[in-house]
Motif scaffolding. Structure first.
Motif, PDB file in Angstrom:
ATOM      1  N   GLU A   1       0.742  -1.269  -0.202  1.00 15.80           N
ATOM      2  CA  GLU A   1      -0.034  -0.099  -0.198  1.00 15.80           C
ATOM      3  C   GLU A   1       0.939   1.284   0.173  1.00 15.80           C
ATOM      4  O   GLU A   1       0.567   2.193  -0.666  1.00 15.80           O
ATOM      5  CB  GLU A   1      -0.804   0.053   1.204  1.00 15.80           C
ATOM      6  CG  GLU A   1      -1.805   1.244   1.317  1.00 15.80           C
ATOM      7  CD  GLU A   1      -2.831   0.997   2.481  1.00 15.80           C
ATOM      8  OE1 GLU A   1      -3.847   1.683   2.607  1.00 15.80           O
ATOM      9  OE2 GLU A   1      -2.532   0.266   3.482  1.00 15.80           O
ATOM     10  N   ASN A   2       1.943   1.309   0.764  1.00 17.34           N
ATOM     11  CA  ASN A   2       2.766   2.526   0.771  1.00 17.34           C
ATOM     12  C   ASN A   2       4.016   2.592  -0.162  1.00 17.34           C
ATOM     13  O   ASN A   2       4.695   3.616  -0.197  1.00 17.34           O
ATOM     14  CB  ASN A   2       3.356   2.458   2.377  1.00 17.34           C
ATOM     15  CG  ASN A   2       2.192   2.740   3.394  1.00 17.34           C
ATOM     16  OD1 ASN A   2       1.244   3.422   3.064  1.00 17.34           O
ATOM     17  ND2 ASN A   2       2.284   1.713   4.495  1.00 17.34           N
ATOM     18  N   GLY A   3       4.289   1.317  -0.915  1.00 19.47           N
ATOM     19  CA  GLY A   3       5.411   1.414  -1.776  1.00 19.47           C
ATOM     20  C   GLY A   3       4.892   2.158  -3.146  1.00 19.47           C
ATOM     21  O   GLY A   3       4.033   2.592  -3.549  1.00 19.47           O
ATOM     22  N   ALA A   4       5.899   1.891  -3.879  1.00 22.49           N
ATOM     23  CA  ALA A   4       5.879   2.632  -5.550  1.00 22.49           C
ATOM     24  C   ALA A   4       4.758   1.595  -6.332  1.00 22.49           C
ATOM     25  O   ALA A   4       4.907   0.259  -6.402  1.00 22.49           O
ATOM     26  CB  ALA A   4       7.217   2.343  -6.118  1.00 22.49           C
ATOM     27  N   VAL A   5       3.801   2.249  -6.730  1.00 22.20           N
ATOM     28  CA  VAL A   5       3.166   1.815  -7.681  1.00 22.20           C
ATOM     29  C   VAL A   5       2.832   2.430  -8.999  1.00 22.20           C
ATOM     30  O   VAL A   5       3.291   3.516  -9.076  1.00 22.20           O
ATOM     31  CB  VAL A   5       1.581   1.713  -7.034  1.00 22.20           C
ATOM     32  CG1 VAL A   5       1.693   0.441  -5.690  1.00 22.20           C
ATOM     33  CG2 VAL A   5       1.100   2.985  -6.416  1.00 22.20           C
ATOM     34  N   ARG A   6       2.056   1.859  -9.911  1.00 17.12           N
ATOM     35  CA  ARG A   6       1.854   2.590 -11.133  1.00 17.12           C
ATOM     36  C   ARG A   6       0.914   3.683 -11.344  1.00 17.12           C
ATOM     37  O   ARG A   6       0.827   4.609 -12.077  1.00 17.12           O
ATOM     38  CB  ARG A   6       1.266   1.644 -12.266  1.00 17.12           C
ATOM     39  CG  ARG A   6       0.072   1.123 -12.311  1.00 17.12           C
ATOM     40  CD  ARG A   6      -0.604   0.221 -13.370  1.00 17.12           C
ATOM     41  NE  ARG A   6      -0.378   0.873 -14.532  1.00 17.12           N
ATOM     42  CZ  ARG A   6      -1.211   1.773 -15.000  1.00 17.12           C
ATOM     43  NH1 ARG A   6      -2.313   1.968 -14.702  1.00 17.12           N
ATOM     44  NH2 ARG A   6      -1.185   2.230 -16.153  1.00 17.12           N
TER      45      ARG A   6
ATOM     46  N   ARG B   1      -2.289   5.828  -8.456  1.00 16.73           N
ATOM     47  CA  ARG B   1      -3.333   5.918  -7.145  1.00 16.73           C
ATOM     48  C   ARG B   1      -4.619   6.474  -7.414  1.00 16.73           C
ATOM     49  O   ARG B   1      -4.665   7.408  -8.295  1.00 16.73           O
ATOM     50  CB  ARG B   1      -2.463   6.734  -6.052  1.00 16.73           C
ATOM     51  CG  ARG B   1      -1.215   6.010  -5.560  1.00 16.73           C
ATOM     52  CD  ARG B   1      -0.538   6.648  -4.423  1.00 16.73           C
ATOM     53  NE  ARG B   1       0.427   5.877  -3.739  1.00 16.73           N
ATOM     54  CZ  ARG B   1       0.332   4.777  -3.043  1.00 16.73           C
ATOM     55  NH1 ARG B   1      -0.725   4.216  -2.403  1.00 16.73           N
ATOM     56  NH2 ARG B   1       1.439   4.173  -2.486  1.00 16.73           N
ATOM     57  N   ILE B   2      -5.644   6.177  -6.671  1.00 17.01           N
ATOM     58  CA  ILE B   2      -6.934   6.554  -6.771  1.00 17.01           C
ATOM     59  C   ILE B   2      -7.206   7.042  -5.259  1.00 17.01           C
ATOM     60  O   ILE B   2      -7.329   5.995  -4.448  1.00 17.01           O
ATOM     61  CB  ILE B   2      -8.135   5.532  -7.274  1.00 17.01           C
ATOM     62  CG1 ILE B   2      -7.476   5.012  -8.578  1.00 17.01           C
ATOM     63  CG2 ILE B   2      -9.256   6.112  -7.325  1.00 17.01           C
ATOM     64  CD1 ILE B   2      -8.347   4.016  -9.113  1.00 17.01           C
ATOM     65  N   TYR B   3      -7.510   8.037  -5.027  1.00 18.07           N
ATOM     66  CA  TYR B   3      -7.579   8.676  -3.584  1.00 18.07           C
ATOM     67  C   TYR B   3      -6.436   8.131  -2.535  1.00 18.07           C
ATOM     68  O   TYR B   3      -6.880   7.979  -1.527  1.00 18.07           O
ATOM     69  CB  TYR B   3      -9.121   8.166  -3.251  1.00 18.07           C
ATOM     70  CG  TYR B   3     -10.127   9.027  -3.983  1.00 18.07           C
ATOM     71  CD1 TYR B   3     -10.415  10.306  -3.673  1.00 18.07           C
ATOM     72  CD2 TYR B   3     -11.103   8.335  -4.662  1.00 18.07           C
ATOM     73  CE1 TYR B   3     -11.612  10.819  -4.246  1.00 18.07           C
ATOM     74  CE2 TYR B   3     -12.094   8.845  -5.099  1.00 18.07           C
ATOM     75  CZ  TYR B   3     -12.460  10.289  -5.148  1.00 18.07           C
ATOM     76  OH  TYR B   3     -13.184  10.953  -5.733  1.00 18.07           O
ATOM     77  N   GLY B   4      -5.503   7.897  -3.148  1.00 18.28           N
ATOM     78  CA  GLY B   4      -4.228   7.670  -2.229  1.00 18.28           C
ATOM     79  C   GLY B   4      -4.250   6.078  -2.226  1.00 18.28           C
ATOM     80  O   GLY B   4      -3.329   5.516  -1.652  1.00 18.28           O
ATOM     81  N   TYR B   5      -5.238   5.208  -2.852  1.00 17.38           N
ATOM     82  CA  TYR B   5      -5.030   3.812  -2.932  1.00 17.38           C
ATOM     83  C   TYR B   5      -4.317   3.363  -3.957  1.00 17.38           C
ATOM     84  O   TYR B   5      -4.391   4.095  -5.029  1.00 17.38           O
ATOM     85  CB  TYR B   5      -6.427   3.228  -2.882  1.00 17.38           C
ATOM     86  CG  TYR B   5      -7.373   3.473  -1.897  1.00 17.38           C
ATOM     87  CD1 TYR B   5      -7.561   2.377  -1.007  1.00 17.38           C
ATOM     88  CD2 TYR B   5      -8.320   4.405  -1.773  1.00 17.38           C
ATOM     89  CE1 TYR B   5      -8.050   2.467   0.154  1.00 17.38           C
ATOM     90  CE2 TYR B   5      -9.011   4.758  -0.430  1.00 17.38           C
ATOM     91  CZ  TYR B   5      -8.892   3.601   0.450  1.00 17.38           C
ATOM     92  OH  TYR B   5      -9.810   3.689   1.691  1.00 17.38           O
ATOM     93  N   PRO B   6      -3.235   2.517  -3.984  1.00 21.82           N
ATOM     94  CA  PRO B   6      -2.534   1.865  -4.946  1.00 21.82           C
ATOM     95  C   PRO B   6      -3.236   1.377  -6.014  1.00 21.82           C
ATOM     96  O   PRO B   6      -4.293   0.542  -5.740  1.00 21.82           O
ATOM     97  CB  PRO B   6      -1.566   0.935  -4.370  1.00 21.82           C
ATOM     98  CG  PRO B   6      -2.357   0.199  -3.063  1.00 21.82           C
ATOM     99  CD  PRO B   6      -3.300   1.809  -2.750  1.00 21.82           C
ATOM    100  N   VAL B   7      -2.946   1.254  -7.365  1.00 24.08           N
ATOM    101  CA  VAL B   7      -3.501   0.791  -8.295  1.00 24.08           C
ATOM    102  C   VAL B   7      -2.913  -0.359  -8.577  1.00 24.08           C
ATOM    103  O   VAL B   7      -1.377  -0.664  -8.891  1.00 24.08           O
ATOM    104  CB  VAL B   7      -3.442   1.645  -9.759  1.00 24.08           C
ATOM    105  CG1 VAL B   7      -3.901   0.736 -10.790  1.00 24.08           C
ATOM    106  CG2 VAL B   7      -4.315   2.836  -9.462  1.00 24.08           C
TER     107      VAL B   7
END
Length: 685
Positions: free
Chosen positions: A130-135, A137-143
Motif C-alpha cells: 500500500e505504501n510502496g511504489a505503484v503505477r 493511485r486513486i484517492y491515495g489507494y494503490p493501483v
C-alpha cells in the motif's frame, strides 16, 4: 491540395491544443486490461444450485426488518434465518471465499453488512504494498496488478469477488435497500467483481464508498438486477472493460460522478457502420437521479440504453472520448432510445465553492443531499456527448433541461494521448438524432429546454430530424430513411464553440475553481458580456468597428458608398454581438449579413484608392461573412471541411494589422479620378 489540407489541420490542432479534456466524465487510474474474446453470455437468474447463506445474529433486529413483509416472503426469510444461524456466514466476504463451485448462489438476508474483517489493519506485506511504489493511485489507494489484487484483496475493497465464475449474490428482502453493504467511506469500493465472468447481483444495495458502490472489471457476462447504489464520491455502478453485461431495474443517486458508468465497454463494433449485430452492455428500466450525472461512459462503446429515466441530476447523460488510457477510444456505437432525460438542473457546485467537499468524506453530508461534482458540466444539460461516433439517439423524451437538451462537441485525439495526425479529427462523426421528443413531457405538457441542441459544428455524417431551438440554426437534416439527407462535413468546430469549450474546461474541484467566463456552473455561471464567447464577439466588434471608422475618416470621407458601408458594418457588428448573447438567435446571421454588405462596400471603395490590396482583402472578409450568414441562417453549406466562420476569423486576423497601418499612415482621402485635360482655345483665322 493534400499539403494544403494538412496545413489547415496543423493550424486547427494548434488552435485547440489548449482545450484539454472538457470535463465530462472522470478518468481514473486502473491496471492495463486484456481484450475480452467475447465468448461469454449474459447470465440468467438461477433458483437452483449450490447455495450459501449470509445473515447477522441479532434476532430482534431481524424480526423488525421483516415485520412488514407479505406473509409468504416473511415466512421464507424466517426459515432461511433459522437455517443460517446453524450453517450460514456472518459476512458476505466469508461466503464469497467459501464459494468453490461455479454456479454457487449466495443468499443474503436483510441487514446492514459492514464487513468488519475487511476493514481490519492490513498485513505487513499488504501494508508495504500500500505504501510502496505503484503505477498510480486513486484517492491515495494503490493501483494494483492482478496478482497484487489477489494477494491483498481488501486494500481497497470491502467485498472482493476475484476470479470466481458464475457467482450469484441475492438479497432476500422485499426491496434492494433491505440488504445493504455499507463501506462507511473506509474503502475505495464497496463491492468489486474482477475477472468474475457470469457474476449476478440481485435485490441488494451498496453505499458510502470513496469511489464505487459496485465495481465490475474485466468480466465477460454480468447482471446487476434490482440493485441500488448511493452516496458514493464517484459512481454507484462502474463497469470497466466488460462484455455481455446487463443493468436492469437499478437505481443510483447521490453520486459525485454518475449513477451508471459502463466505461471502456468491449469495442465489438469499432469497424462497422450503423449495422450493429449486438451491444456489449444493455441498460434497461434504470433510474439515475440526484447525481452529477445520471449516466456517464468514457469510451462507452456499444452500449444500449433504453426505457430508463435520468432526472434531477446536474446533467442527464454523458458519453465521451475526453480522457486518456481507456480501452476502445474513440467512443462509438451506443444507442439511447425511449428514455426520459428531464429536469436535470440540480446545481451541486456550491458544495465545491463553500468548502463542503474539502471535508473528510463522512462529514460532507451525502446522506442529506450533498453531492461533490467530480467533473465540470453544464448545469441543466440533458445529454453531453464530446467526441462520440456512430451514436444513435432515438425516441427519447428530453425536456425541462434549462441549458440545453444536447451538448455535442469535438475532442481531438491528443486529449486522450493519441498523437497521430489522423486521430486528431476522428470524432465526432456519424451521430444520428432521430425522432426525439424535445421540450415535451410524456404527458404532452410543454416543458422546453433552454436550447434543444448546442453543437460546436464539428463532425462528418451527422444528422437531425428535429432541428428546432439550436445554437447553429441550420443543422443538417436526416431523411425519412434515417440517413443523412446531406449530413455534416466539418472537421473543425465553430471558433466560438471551440473557445467556449476551452473556457468551460477549466473546472477544478480540488482547487475549488469554477471558470468565471463560462455559463455552465449554476449560480456561478457567467451571463451577458461576462461569457467568453460574448467577450470575444464584443471585443472583435469594437476592434473591427473602430478600424472601419478610422479607414473611412482617413481615406474614404468623400465616398457616399463608403459611408453606407461603414454604417452597415457597424450595425451588423452590433447586431452580431446581441446575436451571440442569445444563443441560436436569428440576429446572428442577420448581423453577419449586414456586416458582409458593409465590408463589401468599404472594400469596393478602398479599391479606388491607393489601398487596393487592402480593399481586396476587405472583400474577402465580406465574402466569408456572407457565407457565414448563409451557413447559420439558411443552410449549412455542404462539403466545406471548415466553417466559414473560421475562414472569416483567420482573414480578419490578417486584415486587422493591415487596416491599422492604413489608418495610421496618411493616404489620400478621396477616390482617385482622372485629371481633365485643359480645353483647347478656338483656332483663329
Amino acid at each position: 491540395m493534400k499539403a494544403y489540407t494538412r496545413l489547415l489541420g496543423i493550424v486547427a490542432v494548434a488552435a485547440i491544443a489548449i482545450l484539454g479534456p472538457t470535463g465530462t466524465a472522470s478518468a481514473h487510474e486502473e491496471r492495463p486490461t486484456r481484450e475480452l474474446d467475447g465468448t461469454g453470455s449474459v447470465p440468467t437468474y438461477r433458483t437452483t444450485g449450490p447455495t450459501l447463506l449470509v445473515c447477522k445474529t441479532d434476532p430482534a433486529d431481524f424480526a423488525a426488518r421483516v415485520a412488514g413483509y407479505p406473509a409468504e416472503l416473511k415466512a421464507a426469510n424466517e426459515q432461511l434465518w433459522t437455517q443460517c444461524q446453524k450453517d450460514g456466514y456472518r459476512h458476505i466476504q466469508q461466503a464469497v471465499d467459501a464459494a468453490h463451485l461455479p454456479g454457487t448462489n449466495i443468499k443474503i438476508l436483510p441487514g446492514v453488512y459492514l464487513e468488519e474483517p475487511s476493514i481490519a489493519p492490513a498485513s505487513p506485506e499488504c501494508a508495504a504494498m500500500e505504501n510502496g511504489a505503484v503505477r498510480g493511485r486513486i484517492y491515495g489507494y494503490p493501483v494494483l496488478t492482478w496478482d497484487q489484487q489477489l494477494a491483498c484483496p481488501h486494500l481497497a475493497n470491502l467485498v472482493a469477488i476475484l476470479g470466481k465464475k458464475n457467482l450469484q449474490l441475492e438479497g432476500t428482502g422485499a426491496k434492494p435497500e433491505d440488504v445493504l453493504v455499507d463501506a462507511q467511506y473506509k474503502k475505495l469500493n464497496a463491492i468489486r467483481a474482477d475477472n468474475a465472468d457470469g457474476v449476478y447481483f440481485r435485490n441488494m444495495s451498496a453505499q458510502r464508498a470513496q469511489f464505487n458502490a459496485f465495481y465490475i472489471m474485466e468480466t465477460d457476462g454480468f447482471v446487476v438486477d434490482r440493485t441500488m447504489g448511493r452516496w458514493n464520491d464517484e459512481y454507484a455502478f462502474l463497469t470497466f472493460a466488460v462484455d455481455h453485461g446487463l443493468y436492469t431495474d437499478c437505481e443510483g443517486y447521490g453520486n459525485g460522478d454518475s449513477a451508471f458508468y459502463p466505461g471502456a465497454a468491449s469495442n465489438i463494433n469499432k469497424d462497422r457502420g450503423h449495422d450493429v449485430p449486438r451491444y456489449a452492455v444493455e441498460i434497461q428500466r434504470c433510474h439515475g437521479h440526484h447525481n452529477t450525472l445520471g449516466y456517464s461512459g468514457t469510451a462507452g462503446d456499444s452500449v444500449w440504453v433504453h426505457d430508463s429515466v435520468f432526472t434531477e441530476n446536474t446533467a442527464g447523460i454523458a458519453t465521451d472520448s475526453a480522457f486518456p488510457d481507456h480501452p476502445g477510444m474513440p467512443q462509438n456505437h451506443s444507442k439511447f432510445e425511449n428514455n426520459v432525460i428531464a429536469n436535470n438542473n440540480t446545481d451541486y457546485y456550491r458544495h465545491i465553492v463553500d468548502g463542503t467537499c474539502k471535508k473528510p468524506f463522512a462529514e460532507r453530508g451525502y446522506e442529506q443531499g450533498v453531492v461533490c461534482p467530480a467533473v465540470g458540466l453544464p448545469v441543466g444539460a440533458g445529454v453531453v456527448n464530446p467526441g462520440g461516433n456512430y451514436n444513435i439517439w432515438r425516441g427519447n423524451h428530453i425536456y425541462g433541461n434549462r441549458y440545453s437538451g444536447f451538448v455535442t462537441s469535438f475532442v481531438p485525439g491528443f486529449v486522450r494521448n493519441d498523437t497521430e495526425f489522423a486521430q486528431q479529427f476522428d470524432t465526432s462523426h456519424h451521430n444520428r438524432y432521430l425522432d426525439n421528443v424535445m421540450g415535451v413531457s410524456e404527458q404532452g405538457e410543454a416543458k422546453p429546454n433552454g436550447l434543444n441542441f448546442w453543437w460546436d459544428g464539428q463532425g462528418v455524417g451527422s444528422c437531425w430530424t428535429d432541428m428546432s431551438a439550436t445554437n447553429i440554426r441550420t443543422v443538417p437534416a436526416c431523411g425519412d430513411d434515417d440517413l443523412p439527407a446531406i449530413g455534416s462535413h466539418r472537421y473543425f468546430g465553430e471558433p466560438a464553440g471551440t473557445l467556449k469549450m476551452y473556457a468551460c474546461a477549466g473546472y477544478d474541484g480540488g482547487r475549488q475553481h469554477l471558470p468565471s467566463d463560462c455559463d455552465w456552473y449554476g449560480e456561478y455561471a457567467a451571463s451577458g458580456l461576462a461569457r467568453i464567447e460574448v467577450k470575444w464577439a464584443f471585443g472583435g466588434a469594437v476592434v473591427l468597428g473602430l478600424l472601419a471608422i478610422g479607414l473611412y475618416y482617413r481615406r474614404l470621407r468623400d465616398s457616399k458608398r463608403a459611408l453606407l458601408g461603414l454604417l452597415l458594418a457597424v450595425g451588423g457588428l452590433t447586431v452580431g454581438v446581441f446575436g451571440t448573447v442569445e444563443m441560436g438567435s436569428v440576429l446572428h446571421p442577420i448581423g453577419l449579413a449586414l456586416y458582409s454588405v458593409g465590408f463589401a462596400l468599404l472594400g469596393l471603395a478602398l479599391r479606388t484608392t491607393r489601398a487596393r490590396k487592402l480593399g481586396t482583402t476587405t472583400l474577402i472578409v465580406a465574402a466569408f461573412a456572407l457565407l457565414g450568414a448563409i451557413d447559420h441562417g439558411l443552410i449549412m453549406i455542404p462539403w466545406l471541411p471548415v466553417s466559414p466562420a473560421l475562414l472569416r476569423v483567420l482573414t480578419e486576423v490578417a486584415w486587422i494589422p493591415w487596416a491599422l497601418g492604413a489608418v495610421l499612415v496618411p493616404g489620400r482621402t478621396t477616390a482617385t479620378t482622372p485629371t481633365a485635360e485643359p480645353a483647347q482655345e478656338p483656332a483663329t483665322a
